[in-house]
Write a protein that holds these residues in place. Structure first.
Motif, PDB file in Angstrom:
ATOM      1  N   GLN A 281     -10.575 -15.721  -1.100  1.00  0.00           N
ATOM      2  CA  GLN A 281     -10.590 -16.241   0.261  1.00  0.00           C
ATOM      3  C   GLN A 281     -11.147 -15.210   1.248  1.00  0.00           C
TER       4      GLN A 281
ATOM      5  N   SER B 120      -1.885 -25.269   2.376  1.00  0.00           N
ATOM      6  CA  SER B 120      -2.331 -23.906   2.685  1.00  0.00           C
ATOM      7  C   SER B 120      -1.227 -22.958   2.255  1.00  0.00           C
ATOM      8  N   ASP B 121      -1.590 -21.901   1.566  1.00  0.00           N
ATOM      9  CA  ASP B 121      -0.596 -20.900   1.210  1.00  0.00           C
ATOM     10  C   ASP B 121      -1.238 -19.524   1.244  1.00  0.00           C
ATOM     11  N   THR B 122      -0.553 -18.525   0.711  1.00  0.00           N
ATOM     12  CA  THR B 122      -1.073 -17.160   0.832  1.00  0.00           C
ATOM     13  C   THR B 122      -2.351 -16.961   0.021  1.00  0.00           C
TER      14      THR B 122
ATOM     15  N   THR C 226      -6.295 -21.344   2.049  1.00  0.00           N
ATOM     16  CA  THR C 226      -6.029 -22.378   3.050  1.00  0.00           C
ATOM     17  C   THR C 226      -6.557 -23.709   2.522  1.00  0.00           C
TER      18      THR C 226
ATOM     19  N   ASP D 191      -8.744 -25.730   3.741  1.00  0.00           N
ATOM     20  CA  ASP D 191     -10.203 -25.933   3.780  1.00  0.00           C
ATOM     21  C   ASP D 191     -10.901 -25.132   2.672  1.00  0.00           C
TER      22      ASP D 191
END
Ligand SMILES: Cc1cc2nc3c(=O)[nH]c(=O)nc-3n(C[C@H](O)[C@H](O)[C@H](O)COP(=O)(O)OP(=O)(O)OC[C@H]3O[C@@H](n4cnc5c(N)ncnc54)[C@H](O)[C@@H]3O)c2cc1C
Lengths: 791, 285
Positions: A776, B258-260, B263, B265
């Motif tokens: 991410q 959504s988590d750590t 998210t 998206d």
């Protein structure tokens, strides 16, 4: 002499198998949690689930009636009792705060202790926690360091009137003048994220009155039995000579067990008060909030250079998150790196400032590398950024600025003198093992082809300081202890040897390595040496194990103690062989008369003679032992060149470590296999910071990564086979020529990885990625760069 | 942490297990391999008063070839599923996906039925069950019933299995010849749960896709069929471009959390990328 004597190989330098391993691998050792004493009361702690709140009322009545419960205590039962202490008030105006054993009126982080239950069984103690009723009045949580410093921010400690713990400035040279000469100035903000040390063995403690005299024994999974004993005495008022601290085999610490904890303090006080053994064994969930955390710095770094790439100066401005309280060396940890921000490079000026900030989070403190990973990250990352700015090859920029082999000893800009080093040799070997040129060619080909998986090369040419530390230096830094180390060597009447050390191993293999040193110095078989440690009753003097100091300092004490023992035995041997001591030769445990080798005695034989004491020279006391307490003359400076080949999947942000080369120089290696193990473990931890680990809090101060499902640790399946080698440039500050190696891997590898990731995607406009370089974070950096502007 | 006290019954048969659950009431829980339930107990997220262990019920530990399907006992371990010759030959998607679950130690204890009954949205095996339209055989006080996959997974950690019922077996249809399969598991460490997973089975004939079954892991409360992608693929060419175009709708209609780790998206983006990758690999390109 015509006979050729078969030379027994020296023990130093051999990859001896670890003496410790059989009992560890076969489950035969006793960890603290294995200790079972009759009549034990089990402690369980009720911890705050809120980061910041006033405690309005605690109702323990139901818990007190629960099955098996013997006592329930709250803060009222221990008024004013500290649960930990800070021995390093780094500045004169530092804001020190009280760390209560049990909170009375306010909780300051999620995990703070509000009550303790003692029950006859561990499970019953845990059940009773659910029956304690606490009324909290939530207060706003201070989570972000920059917000915390703003006017009007809620305060972690109302009475302090500020969240600023301290500001320490160390100007070296004239940075502004250096900057004025610069053609190029590069500034970056780096985030060294918060980490959770996560040793395999969580903490555990057993405290028990021994029934002999007034002594209480405290077994605890600690790195610092000796320091802990002093601090426990100071904090509890129990006389030091009535406290014995034992650290049995300890399953890792990584700095997390360099601490005095409220759990230890309460165990000791309660065992004394109740006259019964008291035990606590931490669960993993508890460990993740209650053992101190590491790192957590915002680093504003600026570097100034000429257009040809010559470094002029560097400015370092840090915010360091203290968490809610100060523990043993919380404020000093970020400063342990302050002398090292220039790394291996020459520059005229370094302006260092660090501000410690209180927040409503778990306290931070030492974690593998403590201060030096942060400084190494900053300098090695900014070197790559400067190279990009100048359009230079990053390795060429380093070569241009590093201290050359012939320039040692070299005093760096912060005043530390690096005794020896050979950056050229380590780098040359690393480049060769890595296949640098081939990988650069592949990188170019992938870029040209627009491959979704891009390749980057990460460089880290690092040094660090270890061998904490000359006591005089520590004093000058306001540290409230010395940095010496002790060893006693005894040859027993039967010829077996006891080596008593003040170091406190917790997985490193000291028993093996110390035996190797002593075997060579006093000439006895490696197998005949028993190393005694981790027990203030049996090994009374020591400063314990942290900061890669054990061999760097403790190793010196072994050598000196051994030499003193050899000299004492020489006098006895001379007396018995009826010559003067100058006429005695000592070789591999045998004393013989020079020129008449038939006349000889062994060190074991002399030990027996020293025991019977029937025929000792005048003035020589019975028994054969040697003692030494050694203060190091200076730090030692291991260094090395690490190279990482990183693949980045630009479609998903996934980062893969393809190849890792680590060439380290830790001087003379006593046991190369153990060095190899330390390098591997250190690399895994440093790579983990770069790629996987990171403690995250929400805006209310809740730890979001409170289990191993969220807080990711890599396993061997995630790491490639490391390619390692060593160059050997002996230290001149250590009589054995060794330097520390316990933290080097963790210090060097983090910037190597991130430099590699950035290098892979720099052509997409990225010039930094947040750690950990999770998919991410990397994907977002690419997206941000593509949508205009750097990440 | 450590669990609260509970009673424990080891059931010898399915009937015994159901009887124990009925007697235990709302507070009873079935124990399969314990790889999800034991952590739940240790963290005291749930404090059942009775544990009914079905891990040694013979009927639930076998794999039966029914011709067009395999009936896989709920207590068959993930490791056994992954290594079973029949599963490997006839339902390769299940075998390759099972191999991505956790680590060896956990695969040796965790069960196929337990994984489905637990219904963690990040579980890998439920996704395969959804993709292949498996059927779930459930036993309760009123006898046995069969529930289709689309009606089995109801919500986060919630299935059609009632508190007094036992999942006995899972019937997984064989796909037959001409199908290629792939499971894309996007994870941060080798032994972690999926951030997003995509199970794909694709049939191609003469360069044209004639069949597609695609399901997503961790893109919502339950495993989700990517029906719009399936529809877009079928009848189209088996080319990267066509597959990428079809996969663009993979996240449509999903509700990822959504988590750590990611998210919502980012999960949607990953679902699109990995759907394309899974389909391409399954189609052999
Ligand atoms: C560290 C770790 C990593 C993991 N990684 C993954 C992963 O990557 N992918 C993945 O898919 N899974 C993963 N798992 C989960 C693992 O696959 C579990 O085994 C599985 O989800 C549950 O199976 P079990 O047999 O252990 O069930 P249990 O833990 O015994 O039970 C789980 C739940 O299902 C119920 N249950 C079990 N069997 C039945 C039955 N026959 N009838 C009715 N109810 C039943 C229980 O009551 C309980 O509520 C991981 C687990 C761990 C501990």
């Amino acid at each position: 002499m015509t006979d050729t004597i078969e030379e027994a190989p020296a023990s130093i330098g051999q990859p001896k198998r670890r003496k410790e391993d059989a009992r560890l691998l076969m489950g035969e050792t006793e960890w603290t949690d294995n200790i079972q004493l009759p009549g034990t009361l089990h402690m369980a702690f009720l911890r705050s689930s809120i980061a910041h709140a006033k405690i309005l009322r605690i109702d323990t009545s139901a818990a007190k009636l629960a099955e098996g419960v013997v006592h329930v205590y709250t803060g009222e039962d221990f008024p004013g009792q500290p649960g930990s202490t800070c021995v390093w008030p780094v500045t004169a105006d530092i804001v020190m705060t009280h760390y209560p054993a049990i909170c009375t009126d306010e909780v300051r982080y999620g995990g703070d202790v509000v009550a303790v239950v003692l029950a006859t069984e561990r499970y019953l103690a845990a059940d009773a926690l659910d029956l304690i009723d606490v009324d909290y009045e939530p207060l706003p949580a201070v989570v972000d360091m920059e917000e915390a410093l703003k006017e009007g921010s809620p305060l972690v400690h109302e009475s302090a009137g500020t969240n600023r713990c301290y500001t320490h400035n160390m100007p070296c040279g004239d940075y502004e003048a250096a900057k004025a000469k610069a053609d190029v100035v590069v500034s970056r903000r780096f985030i060294n994220q918060r980490l959770i040390p996560s040793p395999m063995e969580t903490r555990a403690v057993v405290a028990a009155p021994q029934g002999m005299a007034d002594e209480i024994t405290l077994w605890t999974s600690t790195q610092i039995p000796h320091v802990l004993r002093v601090l426990l005495a100071l904090l509890t008022g129990i006389p030091e000579n009535q406290i014995r601290v034992v650290a049995p085999d300890v399953g890792g610490g990584f700095g997390g067990k360099l601490q005095i904890s409220r759990e230890e303090v309460l165990a000791l006080i309660l065992a004394k008060r109740l006259g019964r053994p008291v035990k606590w064994s931490e669960t993993r969930s508890e460990n993740m909030v209650a053992m101190h955390h590491g790192r957590d710095q915002i680093q504003d770094i600026e570097i100034a250079a000429t257009k040809d790439g010559k470094l002029l100066g560097m400015k370092v401005d840090l915010l360091a998150d203290m968490g809610a309280y100060l523990q043993i060396i919380t404020p000093g940890t970020p400063l342990l790196g302050m002398f090292m921000y220039s790394g291996i490079y020459k520059m005229e000026a370094l302006d260092f400032t660090c501000t410690g900030v209180y927040t409503n989070k778990t306290t931070t403190d030492a974690y593998r590398g403590a201060g030096r990973p942060e400084s190494t990250f900053a300098i090695e990352r900014i070197m790559d950024e400067l190279a990009a700015e100048l359009g230079m090859e990053p390795m060429e920029l380093r070569k241009l600025n590093w201290v050359k082999h012939e320039e040692f000893p070299f005093t760096n800009v912060a005043g530390l003198t690096y005794d020896t080093g050979n950056y050229e040799a380590a780098t040359e070997r690393a480049l060769e093992l890595f296949g640098y040129d081939e990988l650069r060619a592949e990188q170019a080909a992938r870029r040209a082809a627009g491959d979704p998986v891009q390749l980057g090369i990460g460089i880290s040419t690092f040094t660090e300081m270890c061998g904490l530390a000359p006591s005089r230096t520590l004093g000058a830094l306001n540290y409230v202890a010395g940095g010496w180390e002790h060893c006693t060597l005894r040859v027993l009447p039967t010829g077996k040897v006891e080596l008593v050390t003040g170091t406190a191993p917790h997985g490193q293999g000291h028993a093996t390595v110390w035996s190797q040193i002593a075997a060579d110095v006093i000439g006895v078989p490696f197998e005949d040496i028993e190393v005694i440690y981790g027990d203030t009753g049996r090994a009374p003097y020591g400063m314990d194990t942290y900061g890669s100091r054990s061999l760097a300092v403790g190793g010196q004490a072994i050598k000196v103690a051994g030499e003193r023992l050899v000299e004492k035995a020489r006098i006895i041997a001379a007396h018995q062989l009826e010559v003067s001591p100058e006429d005695i030769e000592f070789n591999k445990g045998v004393y013989s008369v020079k020129g008449d080798p038939e006349k000889s005695n062994t060190i074991q034989g002399i030990a027996f003679a020293a025991f019977t004491a029937h025929n000792l020279p005048p003035g020589v006391e019975p028994t054969l032992h040697g003692e030494a307490t050694v203060d190091p003359i200076d730090f030692s400076y291991p260094h090395g060149t690490h190279l990482a080949a990183m693949e980045v999947d630009t479609e998903t942000g996934k980062v893969t470590l393809r190849k890792y080369v680590a060439v380290d120089d830790c001087g003379i290696q006593i046991n190369p296999m153990i060095v190899e193990g330390q390098v591997h473990g250190g690399l895994a931890q440093g790579i983990a910071q770069a790629m996987y680990e990171g403690a995250l809090y929400d805006n209310d101060g809740n730890l979001l990564t409170a289990s191993m499902g969220e807080y990711l640790l890599p396993s061997s399946a995630d790491l490639p086979s490391f390619i390692t080698d060593r160059t050997v440039t002996p230290s001149t500050t250590h009589p054995l020529g060794t330097k520390g190696i316990g933290e080097a891997g963790a210090i060097a590898s983090t910037p190597a990885i991130i430099n590699g990731v950035v290098d892979a995607i720099r052509h997409l406009g990225v010039n930094d990625v947040l750690m950990p370089a999770s998919p991410q974070n990397v994907w977002r950096a690419i997206q941000a760069a593509q949508n205009g502007g750097a990440a | 942490m450590i669990p609260s006290a509970f009673d424990y019954v080891r059931a010898g048969t399915v009937d015994e297990a159901v009887a124990a659950l009925v007697a235990g009431g709302e507070d009873a829980k079935v124990l399969g391999g314990g790889q999800s339930l034991i952590p739940v107990l240790r963290l005291r997220l749930n404090n059942p008063s009775l544990i009914v262990d079905v891990s040694t019920v013979d009927e639930m530990r076998s794999i039966v070839d029914e011709g067009s399907s395999l009936l896989i006992g709920a207590a068959v371990t993930t490791d056994a599923v992954m290594k079973d010759a029949g599963v490997q030959a006839d339902i390769p998607l299940l075998a390759i996906t099972a191999a991505t679950v956790a680590d060896r130690a956990i695969r040796h204890r965790g069960t196929f039925g337990g994984s489905c009954a637990h219904a963690d949205p990040a579980g890998d095996l439920p996704t395969v069950a959804q993709a292949l339209d498996a059927e779930f055989v459930i036993a309760g006080p009123g006898g046995r019933r069969t529930v289709a996959a689309k009606d089995f997974f109801l919500d986060f950690f919630t299935t059609a299995v009632g508190p007094d019922e036992v999942l006995v077996a899972v019937r997984v249809p064989k796909l037959g010849a001409g199908w290629g399969v792939n499971y894309q598991k996007f994870q941060r460490t080798a032994q972690a749960w999926a951030i997003v997973g995509v199970a794909a089975a694709v049939k191609t004939e003469g360069g044209t896709i004639t069949g597609a079954r695609i399901a997503l892991t961790n893109m919502g409360a339950t495993p989700i069929r990517a029906s719009s992608v399936e529809a877009a693929l079928i009848g189209g060419p088996a080319t990267i471009e066509a597959i990428k175009a079809a996969s663009a709708s993979a996240a449509d209609g999903t509700k990822p959390t959504s988590d750590t780790h990611a998210t919502a998206d980012f999960r949607s983006h990953l679902a699109r990328v990995h759907t394309a990758r899974a389909v391409a690999k399954a189609a052999g390109i």
